[in-house]
Design a protein around this motif. Structure first.
Motif, PDB file in Angstrom:
ATOM      1  N   ALA A   1       0.825  -1.208   0.000  1.00 19.48           N
ATOM      2  CA  ALA A   1       0.000   0.000   0.000  1.00 19.48           C
ATOM      3  C   ALA A   1       0.855   1.253   0.000  1.00 19.48           C
ATOM      4  CB  ALA A   1      -0.922  -0.027   1.213  1.00 19.48           C
ATOM      5  N   LYS A   2       1.970   1.224   0.752  1.00 19.43           N
ATOM      6  CA  LYS A   2       2.865   2.386   0.774  1.00 19.43           C
ATOM      7  C   LYS A   2       3.493   2.622  -0.593  1.00 19.43           C
ATOM      8  CE  LYS A   2       4.023   1.988   5.678  1.00 19.43           C
ATOM      9  NZ  LYS A   2       5.098   1.736   6.661  1.00 19.43           N
ATOM     10  N   VAL A   3       3.832   1.528  -1.272  1.00 21.57           N
ATOM     11  CA  VAL A   3       4.403   1.679  -2.617  1.00 21.57           C
ATOM     12  C   VAL A   3       3.377   2.274  -3.573  1.00 21.57           C
ATOM     13  CG1 VAL A   3       5.342   0.420  -4.589  1.00 21.57           C
ATOM     14  CG2 VAL A   3       6.084  -0.171  -2.273  1.00 21.57           C
ATOM     15  N   ILE A   4       2.146   1.772  -3.455  1.00 21.61           N
ATOM     16  CA  ILE A   4       1.092   2.255  -4.363  1.00 21.61           C
ATOM     17  C   ILE A   4       0.795   3.728  -4.129  1.00 21.61           C
ATOM     18  CG2 ILE A   4      -1.364   1.977  -4.897  1.00 21.61           C
ATOM     19  CD1 ILE A   4      -1.036  -1.002  -4.375  1.00 21.61           C
ATOM     20  N   GLN A   5       0.908   4.173  -2.865  1.00 21.08           N
ATOM     21  CA  GLN A   5       0.610   5.563  -2.558  1.00 21.08           C
ATOM     22  C   GLN A   5       1.574   6.536  -3.250  1.00 21.08           C
ATOM     23  OE1 GLN A   5       0.594   5.826   1.700  1.00 21.08           O
ATOM     24  NE2 GLN A   5      -1.457   4.915   1.899  1.00 21.08           N
ATOM     25  N   HIS A   6       2.754   6.066  -3.590  1.00 19.52           N
ATOM     26  CA  HIS A   6       3.721   6.930  -4.262  1.00 19.52           C
ATOM     27  C   HIS A   6       3.437   7.053  -5.765  1.00 19.52           C
ATOM     28  CE1 HIS A   6       5.884   6.018  -0.494  1.00 19.52           C
ATOM     29  NE2 HIS A   6       6.509   7.194  -0.707  1.00 19.52           N
ATOM     30  N   HIS A   7       2.525   6.269  -6.281  1.00 20.53           N
ATOM     31  CA  HIS A   7       2.193   6.325  -7.696  1.00 20.53           C
ATOM     32  C   HIS A   7       1.001   7.258  -7.906  1.00 20.53           C
ATOM     33  CE1 HIS A   7       4.908   3.121  -9.066  1.00 20.53           C
ATOM     34  NE2 HIS A   7       4.694   2.572  -7.867  1.00 20.53           N
ATOM     35  N   PRO A   8       0.828   7.741  -9.108  1.00 19.01           N
ATOM     36  CA  PRO A   8      -0.326   8.610  -9.408  1.00 19.01           C
ATOM     37  C   PRO A   8      -1.636   7.866  -9.115  1.00 19.01           C
ATOM     38  CG  PRO A   8       1.272   8.690 -11.193  1.00 19.01           C
ATOM     39  CD  PRO A   8       1.720   7.597 -10.252  1.00 19.01           C
ATOM     40  N   ASP A   9      -2.616   8.659  -8.649  1.00 20.76           N
ATOM     41  CA  ASP A   9      -3.911   8.066  -8.325  1.00 20.76           C
ATOM     42  C   ASP A   9      -4.613   7.566  -9.573  1.00 20.76           C
ATOM     43  OD1 ASP A   9      -3.481   8.641  -5.709  1.00 20.76           O
ATOM     44  OD2 ASP A   9      -4.603  10.524  -5.733  1.00 20.76           O
ATOM     45  N   ARG A  10      -5.185   6.412  -9.445  1.00 20.92           N
ATOM     46  CA  ARG A  10      -5.973   5.841 -10.529  1.00 20.92           C
ATOM     47  C   ARG A  10      -7.226   5.194  -9.920  1.00 20.92           C
ATOM     48  NH1 ARG A  10      -1.501   2.801 -14.370  1.00 20.92           N
ATOM     49  NH2 ARG A  10      -0.258   4.676 -14.856  1.00 20.92           N
ATOM     50  N   HIS A  11      -8.231   5.115 -10.698  1.00 19.89           N
ATOM     51  CA  HIS A  11      -9.494   4.584 -10.212  1.00 19.89           C
ATOM     52  C   HIS A  11      -9.377   3.103  -9.783  1.00 19.89           C
ATOM     53  CE1 HIS A  11     -13.784   4.192  -9.724  1.00 19.89           C
ATOM     54  NE2 HIS A  11     -13.805   3.149 -10.571  1.00 19.89           N
ATOM     55  N   GLU A  12      -8.746   2.323 -10.602  1.00 17.95           N
ATOM     56  CA  GLU A  12      -8.596   0.912 -10.287  1.00 17.95           C
ATOM     57  C   GLU A  12      -7.698   0.707  -9.070  1.00 17.95           C
ATOM     58  OE1 GLU A  12     -10.180  -1.579 -11.495  1.00 17.95           O
ATOM     59  OE2 GLU A  12     -11.270  -0.366 -12.967  1.00 17.95           O
ATOM     60  N   THR A  13      -6.692   1.552  -8.969  1.00 18.08           N
ATOM     61  CA  THR A  13      -5.780   1.443  -7.818  1.00 18.08           C
ATOM     62  C   THR A  13      -6.515   1.723  -6.527  1.00 18.08           C
ATOM     63  OG1 THR A  13      -3.916   2.147  -9.197  1.00 18.08           O
ATOM     64  CG2 THR A  13      -3.647   2.274  -6.803  1.00 18.08           C
ATOM     65  N   LEU A  14      -7.381   2.745  -6.546  1.00 16.33           N
ATOM     66  CA  LEU A  14      -8.157   3.078  -5.355  1.00 16.33           C
ATOM     67  C   LEU A  14      -9.107   1.934  -4.976  1.00 16.33           C
ATOM     68  CD1 LEU A  14      -8.985   6.840  -6.044  1.00 16.33           C
ATOM     69  CD2 LEU A  14      -7.331   5.902  -4.415  1.00 16.33           C
ATOM     70  N   LYS A  15      -9.737   1.344  -5.987  1.00 12.81           N
ATOM     71  CA  LYS A  15     -10.635   0.231  -5.697  1.00 12.81           C
ATOM     72  C   LYS A  15      -9.873  -0.954  -5.096  1.00 12.81           C
ATOM     73  CE  LYS A  15     -13.760  -0.937  -8.591  1.00 12.81           C
ATOM     74  NZ  LYS A  15     -14.440  -1.349  -9.831  1.00 12.81           N
ATOM     75  N   GLU A  16      -8.685  -1.163  -5.622  1.00  9.53           N
ATOM     76  CA  GLU A  16      -7.873  -2.271  -5.104  1.00  9.53           C
ATOM     77  C   GLU A  16      -7.432  -2.016  -3.666  1.00  9.53           C
ATOM     78  OE1 GLU A  16      -3.823  -4.800  -6.210  1.00  9.53           O
ATOM     79  OE2 GLU A  16      -4.556  -3.214  -7.543  1.00  9.53           O
ATOM     80  N   LEU A  17      -7.066  -0.765  -3.410  1.00 13.12           N
ATOM     81  CA  LEU A  17      -6.674  -0.430  -2.038  1.00 13.12           C
ATOM     82  C   LEU A  17      -7.851  -0.591  -1.073  1.00 13.12           C
ATOM     83  CD1 LEU A  17      -4.440   2.725  -2.629  1.00 13.12           C
ATOM     84  CD2 LEU A  17      -3.708   0.453  -1.887  1.00 13.12           C
ATOM     85  N   GLU A  18      -9.028  -0.213  -1.519  1.00  9.85           N
ATOM     86  CA  GLU A  18     -10.206  -0.369  -0.672  1.00  9.85           C
ATOM     87  C   GLU A  18     -10.468  -1.842  -0.377  1.00  9.85           C
ATOM     88  OE1 GLU A  18     -13.674   1.333  -2.372  1.00  9.85           O
ATOM     89  OE2 GLU A  18     -14.980   0.796  -0.675  1.00  9.85           O
ATOM     90  N   SER A  19     -10.314  -2.644  -1.425  1.00  6.89           N
ATOM     91  CA  SER A  19     -10.512  -4.070  -1.227  1.00  6.89           C
ATOM     92  C   SER A  19      -9.474  -4.654  -0.273  1.00  6.89           C
ATOM     93  CB  SER A  19     -10.439  -4.793  -2.576  1.00  6.89           C
ATOM     94  OG  SER A  19     -10.543  -6.192  -2.392  1.00  6.89           O
TER      95      SER A  19
END
Length: 204
Positions: A123-141
């Motif tokens: 999750a910390k790695v993903i937070q450093h990347h630009p926001d994307r809709h699919e990424t947010l859904k994956e993080l929520e999941s």
């Protein structure tokens, strides 16, 4: 005071004995009484020896009956203790199975914790990347899954603590039962010894 006869000594020892340990003395007394009865010179003396023999026989029968009652009681106690021992063995076996199951749950909880740490790192790695809709859904999941895994871990830890307490109570109960059995055995020996030493003397 006249000299104490052999019959009086034997009779006194017979009266002191109260637990069947003097059966040999009673038999010896019976044999002596029988011999005296056979050699009695008068009807009065023969009748006296006859009454002594009847009294000795009654004492032997009473002692035998008492011994049989104690024997039957001991058999019932042994059967009861064997039943309790088997129940304890079953309880111990069940406790071992529960402990083994708890160990499995602990291993599962450790794996869950490791996965959670990996998810946190991801999750910390993903937070450093630009926001994307699919990424947010994956993080929520992932967040929901982490929450679910956290609840599972807490449940496993609670169950493990409960099993530890139950096993401790079981071991304490077994120890108390063993102590009770030892105390009962010692008490029986003391009571038997007291019964033998406190039987009052009496004259014929």
């Amino acid at each position: 005071m006249g000299a104490v006869t052999d019959d009086e000594v034997i009779r006194k020892r017979l009266l002191i004995d109260g637990d069947g340990a003097g059966d040999d003395r009673r038999i010896n007394l019976l044999v002596k009484s029988f011999i005296k009865w056979c050699n009695s010179g008068s009807q009065e003396e023969g009748y006296s020896q006859y009454q002594r023999m009847l009294s000795t026989l009654s004492q032997c029968e009473f002692s035998m009956g008492k011994t049989l009652l104690v024997y039957d009681m001991n058999l019932r106690e042994m059967e009861n203790y064997e039943k309790i021992y088997k129940e304890i063995e079953c309880s111990i076996a069940g406790a071992h199975e529960k402990i083994a199951e708890c160990k499995k749950q602990i291993l599962q909880a450790k794996r869950i914790r490791k996965n959670r740490q990996e998810y946190d790192a991801l999750a910390k790695v993903i937070q450093h990347h630009p926001d994307r809709h699919e990424t947010l859904k994956e993080l929520e999941s992932l967040g929901k899954e982490l929450e679910h895994l956290s609840h599972i871990k807490e449940s496993v830890e609670d169950k493990l603590e409960l099993r530890r307490k139950q096993f401790h109570v079981l071991l304490s109960t077994i120890h108390e039962l063993q102590q009770t059995l030892e105390n009962d055995e010692k008490l029986s020996e003391v009571e038997e010894a007291q019964g033998t030493s406190m039987e009052p003397d009496s004259k014929p």
